[in-house]
Scaffold this motif. Structure first.
Motif, short mmCIF file in Angstrom:
data_model
loop_
_atom_site.label_atom_id
_atom_site.label_comp_id
_atom_site.label_asym_id
_atom_site.label_seq_id
_atom_site.Cartn_x
_atom_site.Cartn_y
_atom_site.Cartn_z
N GLU A 292 13.02 22.49 43.20
CA GLU A 292 12.53 21.20 42.70
C GLU A 292 11.22 20.80 43.36
OE1 GLU A 292 16.02 18.23 41.91
OE2 GLU A 292 16.45 19.37 43.72
N THR A 293 11.09 21.11 44.64
CA THR A 293 9.89 20.75 45.39
C THR A 293 9.69 21.70 46.55
OG1 THR A 293 8.79 18.99 46.67
CG2 THR A 293 11.18 19.13 46.85
N SER B 194 12.18 16.79 51.08
CA SER B 194 13.48 17.06 50.46
C SER B 194 14.59 17.28 51.48
CB SER B 194 13.40 18.30 49.57
OG SER B 194 14.65 18.61 49.02
N ARG C 178 17.52 18.58 50.15
CA ARG C 178 18.41 19.48 49.44
C ARG C 178 18.23 20.92 49.92
NH1 ARG C 178 17.58 15.36 45.87
NH2 ARG C 178 19.41 14.72 44.67
N ASN D 107 16.35 23.59 48.00
CA ASN D 107 14.90 23.71 48.21
C ASN D 107 14.58 24.34 49.56
OD1 ASN D 107 14.20 22.33 45.74
ND2 ASN D 107 14.70 20.41 46.73
N GLU E 120 13.23 11.79 51.81
CA GLU E 120 14.68 11.72 51.86
C GLU E 120 15.22 11.97 53.26
OE1 GLU E 120 15.52 13.43 47.33
OE2 GLU E 120 15.69 14.77 49.08
N GLN F 147 22.44 16.20 41.83
CA GLN F 147 21.09 15.68 41.77
C GLN F 147 21.03 14.19 41.43
OE1 GLN F 147 19.08 18.39 39.08
NE2 GLN F 147 18.86 19.97 40.65
#
Length: 664
Positions: A50-51, A57, A59, A62, A139, A492
């Motif tokens: 996603e990034t 991030s 997550r 990632n 985040e 998500q």
């Protein structure tokens, strides 16, 4: 902390080095030299990137990628030691508040093609990165917001002068952090992306395009470069020829191919065809007979990792796009049931976690990675006693009727008890019927429609709960969704309003630093990063009315907050601090806020990765115990690792870790 995709399938897919780790900085302990070395690593991925903004991030889907592209100040080595990466050394002040790092000189920033950008990594890159993280509302700000002096005020807008924040480039190669209070675990935070560097000139050039999931959106100083990224197709890395530590990069390229999990046996077929370096195998699948016939002596179980995968209740469900409920009354009744503590106790006692896990790893390996607490029981010790043992004593004392005989040790199902399930359901039913609730209670459980193994696990949960409590009382309705809908409703989802389920097993959590708070803070009602999985929102993320306020009050989350605050305030005595956090973990267990199921990894595979040749770390980017997605140090041989080779390597690795611990 790392938000982890909590599926049995993805837990396996993310595994890059089954058995990972090692006992030297130049390779593993499995005598790979006479087995031939390979220069490529080929496996699969499940979730698109996603990034690439590593300061933003949380997550793991990632971070398992960009942890290979950028280095920070420190990293974990194969023995689990925190060793210098871009910092050559550091000093800490006598009061424990100021850390001064000497930055490694001559480390170039390069682009995705390996061309030098024209600037070396300098101390100012860390200042730039932290300021950028605040501007992007990272985040992961929670990791450092209360740690670094002045940072929380800057985040809150009380000052717009970033020079008041406790990060300073003393000169080009001297970096200084000033903390609010001593943190014995501060060094382990340095392995997380929010404390990684960004070149200021490049950041300004890219603007909002920095960190897009494209190779040219970031600069690189790590062991690998992102060569290509095609959604739902393939992800490829190449070795960074300008890397500062080339002796510990043993493979030249990485290729990950998209796999949706619809055919569990596909992995092994591709391994046998020479297309994959390793294959997660599934003892319950139709094709496992081929694994046994061709590689029966080469199936090895990875050690359990540091992430905990759990089942969460949605305490304030607002979305009903995917549901079997037909009336508003059914929705209201389900919410009342979920809010009832005796109902949650009954559900937990009715859930056969061993049978659930067996759908993924088979009966023989089903119990090994089971977990009964959010924090791994051996994560830290309190006066020589495992953290989990202290938690168990506290739980037993607090609620002897329900938990007097509970066993919270890892590697077994400590909560499955059909008799207690019936007992506590009877209590719950009487209480709920007094409120006008009608039965059966319908619980929506979303699942990805192509994930055969996960669907079987869900069916196992459905069977054990309905058998114990009665289908006339509780029905689990499995909602089969396409991949995009599944992720949007679960993993998500970025707000409580988007979470579309009654119960979910879609997410897990791994620590960012070596302190129990890294797990337990996720349910802090003011700032918890995983409150969304409970259908709630953290106070700090709210915009407007808190629709979950009544649920928070009914759950008495303020009690949990107070326990966290008490523990956090103890900075001068590690044992007292950990004991206070054990009170918080005990509160989670007693109130069944979530149901821990199993640890990450702990799955069977056939692999050519030299056992214990990858980095070992419980926290940080790309770490989850044994080498989750981080390819530095990894060695690959040209034949499958046998059980004998794995066992020998494990014994040597364990001995090396024991010796390292004695030397501390």
């Amino acid at each position: 902390m790392k938000k982890v995709l909590g599926s049995l399938f993805v837990t396996a897919i993310a595994l890059s080095a089954c058995g990972g780790g090692g006992n030297s900085s130049k390779g593993g302990s499995g005598d790979s030299g006479d087995k031939g070395a390979a220069s490529e690593y080929n496996y699969v991925f499940k979730t698109d990137i996603e990034t690439l903004d590593y300061t933003f991030s949380q997550r793991q889907s990632n971070s398992i990628h960009y942890s290979n592209f950028v280095d920070g100040l420190y990293e974990w080595d194969p023995e689990g030691n925190l060793v210098p990466a871009l910092a050559e050394s550091y000093e800490v002040s006598e009061d424990g508040l100021t850390y001064t790092y000497k930055i490694r000189e001559g480390v170039p920033w390069v682009d995705a093609e390996g061309n030098e950008y024209g600037a070396d990594v300098t101390a100012n890159d860390w200042v730039t990165a932290l300021k950028h993280a605040v501007e992007k509302k990272s985040e992961t700000l929670y990791i450092v917001a209360d740690s670094i002096k002045g940072l929380s005020d800057y985040i809150a807008g009380k000052t717009d002068d970033f020079s008041t924040v406790g990060v300073k480039a003393v000169d080009d190669y001297t970096l200084e952090y000033t903390l609010n209070a001593p943190e014995t675990y501060w060094p382990s935070k340095l392995t997380y992306g929010i404390l990684y560097p960004i070149n200021e000139e490049f950041l300004n050039e890219k603007g909002d395009d920095f960190g897009l999931p494209e190779p040219d959106s970031i600069l690189y100083n790590g062991p690998f470069l992102l060569a290509s990224n095609t959604a739902k197709s393939s992800i490829e890395y190449t070795k960074n020829e300008s890397y500062w530590d080339p002796d510990n990069v043993n493979i030249d390229s990485v290729k990950l191919t998209y796999n949706d999990g619809s055919d569990p046996d596909w992995l092994y077929k591709q391994y046998q065809a020479g297309d994959l370096t390793e294959a997660r195998v599934y003892p319950n699948s139709a094709g496992y007979k081929d694994v046994q016939a061709e590689n029966g002596d080469n199936v090895n179980f990875a050690l359990p990792g540091s992430s905990t995968f759990n089942m969460t209740f949605n305490f304030n469900r607002q979305a009903y796009e995917h549901t079997s409920k037909e009336t508003d009354k059914q929705k209201e009744d389900t919410q009342k049931a979920i809010m009832n503590l005796n109902f949650r106790k009954a559900f937990q006692f009715a859930f056969n976690k061993t049978a659930y896990r067996a759908q993924s790893v088979g009966d023989d390996g089903a119990a090994a990675a089971l977990r009964n607490t959010l924090v791994p029981t051996d994560f830290v010790t309190i006066d020589g006693k495992d953290f989990g043992a202290v938690v168990q004593e506290k739980v037993q004392a607090a609620d002897a009727e329900a938990f007097g005989d509970i066993n919270l040790a890892q590697g077994q199902d400590g909560t499955y008890n059909v008799d207690k399930a019936k007992e506590y359901f009877a209590k719950a039913k009487a209480e709920l019927e007094a409120e006008g609730v009608e039965f059966p209670i319908h619980l929506d459980l979303p699942e990805q429609e192509t994930a055969e193994v996960l669907i079987n696990a869900d069916k196992s949960m459905k069977q054990s709960v309905e058998d114990a409590l009665g289908k006339e009382n509780v029905v689990i309705d499995i909602q089969l969704l396409n991949e995009d809908a599944y992720y949007a409703a679960t993993y998500q989802a970025t707000s409580s309003a988007a979470t579309d389920y009654d119960i979910s097993t879609a997410s897990g959590w791994g620590p960012d630093y070596m302190d129990p708070s890294s797990y337990l803070n996720i349910y802090n009602s003011h700032s918890g990063d995983m409150l969304t999985t409970l259908g709630l929102d953290a106070d700090t993320t709210l915009e407007g009315e808190d629709t979950g306020k009544a649920a928070k009050e009914a759950l008495k989350l303020s009690e949990y907050d107070a326990l966290l605050d008490k523990a956090s305030a103890i900075t001068d005595d590690v044992n007292k601090r950990y004991d206070a956090y054990a009170d918080a973990e005990a509160w989670l267990v007693e109130n069944v806020i979530q149901v821990p199921i199993f640890a990450s990894q702990g799955v069977p595979s056939v692999s050519n990765v030299v056992p214990f040749s990858t980095a070992f770390g419980y926290s940080g980017l790309g770490y989850d115990g044994l080498g989750l997605g981080r390819y530095k140090y990894m060695e690959v041989q040209d034949e499958a690792v046998s059980q004998d080779q794995w066992t020998k390597a494990h014994d040597e690795w364990s001995k090396a870790r024991e010796e390292a611990a004695k030397a501390e």
